[in-house]
Design an enzyme around this catalytic site. Structure first.
Site, short mmCIF file in Angstrom:
data_model
loop_
_atom_site.label_atom_id
_atom_site.label_comp_id
_atom_site.label_asym_id
_atom_site.label_seq_id
_atom_site.Cartn_x
_atom_site.Cartn_y
_atom_site.Cartn_z
N SER A 122 0.60 -1.26 -0.12
CA SER A 122 0.09 0.03 -0.24
C SER A 122 0.82 1.27 -0.01
CB SER A 122 -0.96 0.07 1.14
OG SER A 122 -1.71 -0.67 1.58
N HIS A 143 -2.46 -3.78 -5.76
CA HIS A 143 -3.18 -3.11 -5.07
C HIS A 143 -5.04 -3.83 -4.99
CE1 HIS A 143 -4.16 0.33 -2.02
NE2 HIS A 143 -3.45 -1.03 -1.44
N GLU A 155 -6.18 -1.53 -8.31
CA GLU A 155 -5.34 -0.40 -8.94
C GLU A 155 -3.91 -1.12 -9.37
OE1 GLU A 155 -6.12 3.48 -6.09
OE2 GLU A 155 -4.75 2.34 -5.28
N ASN A 193 -5.90 5.57 -1.96
CA ASN A 193 -5.29 6.97 -1.12
C ASN A 193 -4.82 8.11 -0.94
OD1 ASN A 193 -6.21 4.46 0.91
ND2 ASN A 193 -4.22 3.66 0.28
N1 LIG Z 1 -4.62 -5.13 5.05
C1 LIG Z 1 -5.15 -4.03 4.47
O1 LIG Z 1 -6.17 -3.08 4.23
C2 LIG Z 1 -4.42 -3.83 3.39
C3 LIG Z 1 -5.23 -3.22 1.82
C4 LIG Z 1 -3.98 -3.64 0.85
C5 LIG Z 1 -2.68 -3.43 0.28
N2 LIG Z 1 -2.43 -3.68 1.99
C6 LIG Z 1 -1.44 -4.72 2.00
O2 LIG Z 1 -1.06 -5.87 1.48
C7 LIG Z 1 0.22 -6.62 1.85
C8 LIG Z 1 -0.34 -7.67 3.26
O3 LIG Z 1 -1.46 -6.91 4.88
P1 LIG Z 1 -2.00 -7.95 5.51
O4 LIG Z 1 -2.96 -6.65 6.08
O5 LIG Z 1 -2.46 -8.99 4.72
O6 LIG Z 1 -1.13 -8.10 6.68
P2 LIG Z 1 -1.02 -8.96 7.86
O7 LIG Z 1 -0.27 -8.95 8.76
O8 LIG Z 1 -2.70 -10.18 7.79
O9 LIG Z 1 -0.53 -10.71 6.50
C9 LIG Z 1 1.09 -11.17 6.60
C10 LIG Z 1 1.36 -12.49 6.36
O10 LIG Z 1 3.04 -12.39 5.85
C11 LIG Z 1 3.20 -13.22 6.53
N3 LIG Z 1 4.57 -13.19 6.02
C12 LIG Z 1 5.63 -12.49 6.60
N4 LIG Z 1 6.64 -12.90 6.33
C13 LIG Z 1 6.87 -13.66 5.73
C14 LIG Z 1 7.60 -14.55 4.48
N5 LIG Z 1 8.88 -13.75 4.43
N6 LIG Z 1 7.48 -15.12 3.96
C15 LIG Z 1 5.74 -15.82 3.88
N7 LIG Z 1 4.87 -15.04 4.59
C16 LIG Z 1 5.12 -14.04 5.27
C17 LIG Z 1 2.59 -12.94 7.70
O11 LIG Z 1 3.18 -14.42 8.21
C18 LIG Z 1 1.22 -12.51 7.89
O12 LIG Z 1 0.73 -14.08 7.59
C19 LIG Z 1 1.20 -5.40 2.56
O13 LIG Z 1 1.97 -5.84 1.87
C20 LIG Z 1 0.00 -4.14 2.82
O14 LIG Z 1 0.18 -3.54 2.91
C21 LIG Z 1 -2.56 -4.26 2.85
#
Ligand SMILES: NC(=O)c1ccc[n+]([C@@H]2O[C@H](COP(=O)([O-])OP(=O)(O)OC[C@H]3O[C@@H](n4cnc5c(N)ncnc54)[C@H](O)[C@@H]3O)[C@@H](O)[C@H]2O)c1
Length: 289
Positions: A122, A143, A155, A193
């Site tokens: 993000s 995204h 996106e 955003n």
């Molecule tokens: N949550 C949101 O609303 C949202 C929206 C759009 C984009 N994003 C983006 O998506 C991505 C993930 O966000 P999220 O909210 O799902 O996070 P989250 O914390 O729910 O999940 C992240 C996952 O990554 C895993 N992880 C960490 N290191 C790892 C590795 N080396 N190998 C494999 N798995 C690994 C963790 O165990 C965890 O399960 C981020 O880049 C975030 O910016 C999030």
């Protein structure tokens, strides 16, 4: 590579976003290989996917048999090497450049240079991330929005190094997995955003200036603009600290006063009022706890 050649996709990270992307890709008939740190994470992700699919069955969009087939198309491993030979890999691990860097180094060690990487970041520059991999031309931002199975938008953000063919493939992939795509340049916040963050900032400024109460600001936007959640309620839900971090990234890049974080946010973080997760943010949730 063409979309028809892709039968299997990889999903690095099975958190809120990864589980959602894995689900929609499997619903579109793709085999999905998920990688995360532990079986425990996968257990949680699988529960989320099953619950979400059960809702889809209830609506009558898919049958129970189709739900079972969808689940069977998703496999899990803790080993990044399981993504060897997977032509298209989504990435949704923690929002930390060092975690992403380490993951892409591991992926690059096992994947060929024709593998497509689509990051869901993000706030990190897609161009900066593309520079981390051996073939930046095959790197792109996709995204998605939370919850992924519900939110229709993706996106698509090419890095400076992204090849036009990679962009076309990402757009085709978005369509295949049921999303409507828009494309935009690699700039902080992309489109959604970029518009949403100043809106949040201004809501906090209205509160700071005493123009209206938190409740009235939220009510105004819900009833006056049909927003499902008010801007301050949203901050509490997403985390005041996370919002503050995102605002600072904007400000650092744009160098414009209108993107500066309101002092109230900084003070709230100092006080530990970081939102629902802390029992207090713009509102008090201590009763709920
Ligand atoms: N949550 C949101 O609303 C949202 C929206 C759009 C984009 N994003 C983006 O998506 C991505 C993930 O966000 P999220 O909210 O799902 O996070 P989250 O914390 O729910 O999940 C992240 C996952 O990554 C895993 N992880 C960490 N290191 C790892 C590795 N080396 N190998 C494999 N798995 C690994 C963790 O165990 C965890 O399960 C981020 O880049 C975030 O910016 C999030």
């Amino acid at each position: 590579m063409k979309l028809e050649d892709i039968k299997t996709v990889g999903m690095a990270g099975a958190g809120s976003m990864g589980a959602g992307i894995a689900q929609i890709a499997a619903m579109a008939g793709l085999q999905v290989k998920v990688v995360d740190m532990s079986e425990e994470v996968w257990g949680r992700a699988k529960k989320t996917i099953v619950k979400s699919l059960e809702r889809v069955v209830k609506k009558g969009t898919i049958t129970e048999k189709e739900m079972e087939e969808t689940i069977a198309r998703i496999s899990f491993s803790t080993d990044v090497a399981s993504l060897k030979d997977v032509p298209f890999i989504f990435e949704a691990v923690f929002e930390d450049i060092n975690v992403k860097k380490e993951l892409f180094a591991k992926l690059d060690a096992v994947c060929g240079s024709d593998t497509i990487y689509a990051t869901n970041t993000s706030s990190i520059s897609i161009t900066e991330m593309a520079a981390l991999v051996k073939n930046p031309a095959n790197f792109i931002g996709m995204h998605f929005f939370n919850p992924v199975p519900v939110m229709k938008l993706v996106e698509v953000i090419p890095a400076l190094q992204t090849a036009p063919a990679t962009k076309d493939l990402a757009l085709d992939m978005a369509k295949k997995i049921g999303k409507t795509a828009i494309t935009c340049k690699d700039t902080p916040g992309f489109v959604v955003n970029r518009l949403f963050v100043p809106y949040i900032i201004d809501a906090v400024r209205l509160l700071e200036e005493g123009v209206a109460s938190a409740e009235d600001i939220d009510t105004a936007m819900k009833l006056g603009c049909n927003m499902p959640m008010g801007p301050l309620e949203f901050q509490d839900f997403a985390g005041v600290d996370i919002g503050y971090h995102v605002i600072n990234i904007f400000h650092e890049y744009m160098k414009q006063e209108r993107f500066a974080a309101p002092g109230l946010l900084r003070n709230m973080i100092k006080a530990g009022y970081v939102g629902r997760k802390a029992g207090r943010g713009f509102y008090d949730y201590s009763e709920e706890k």
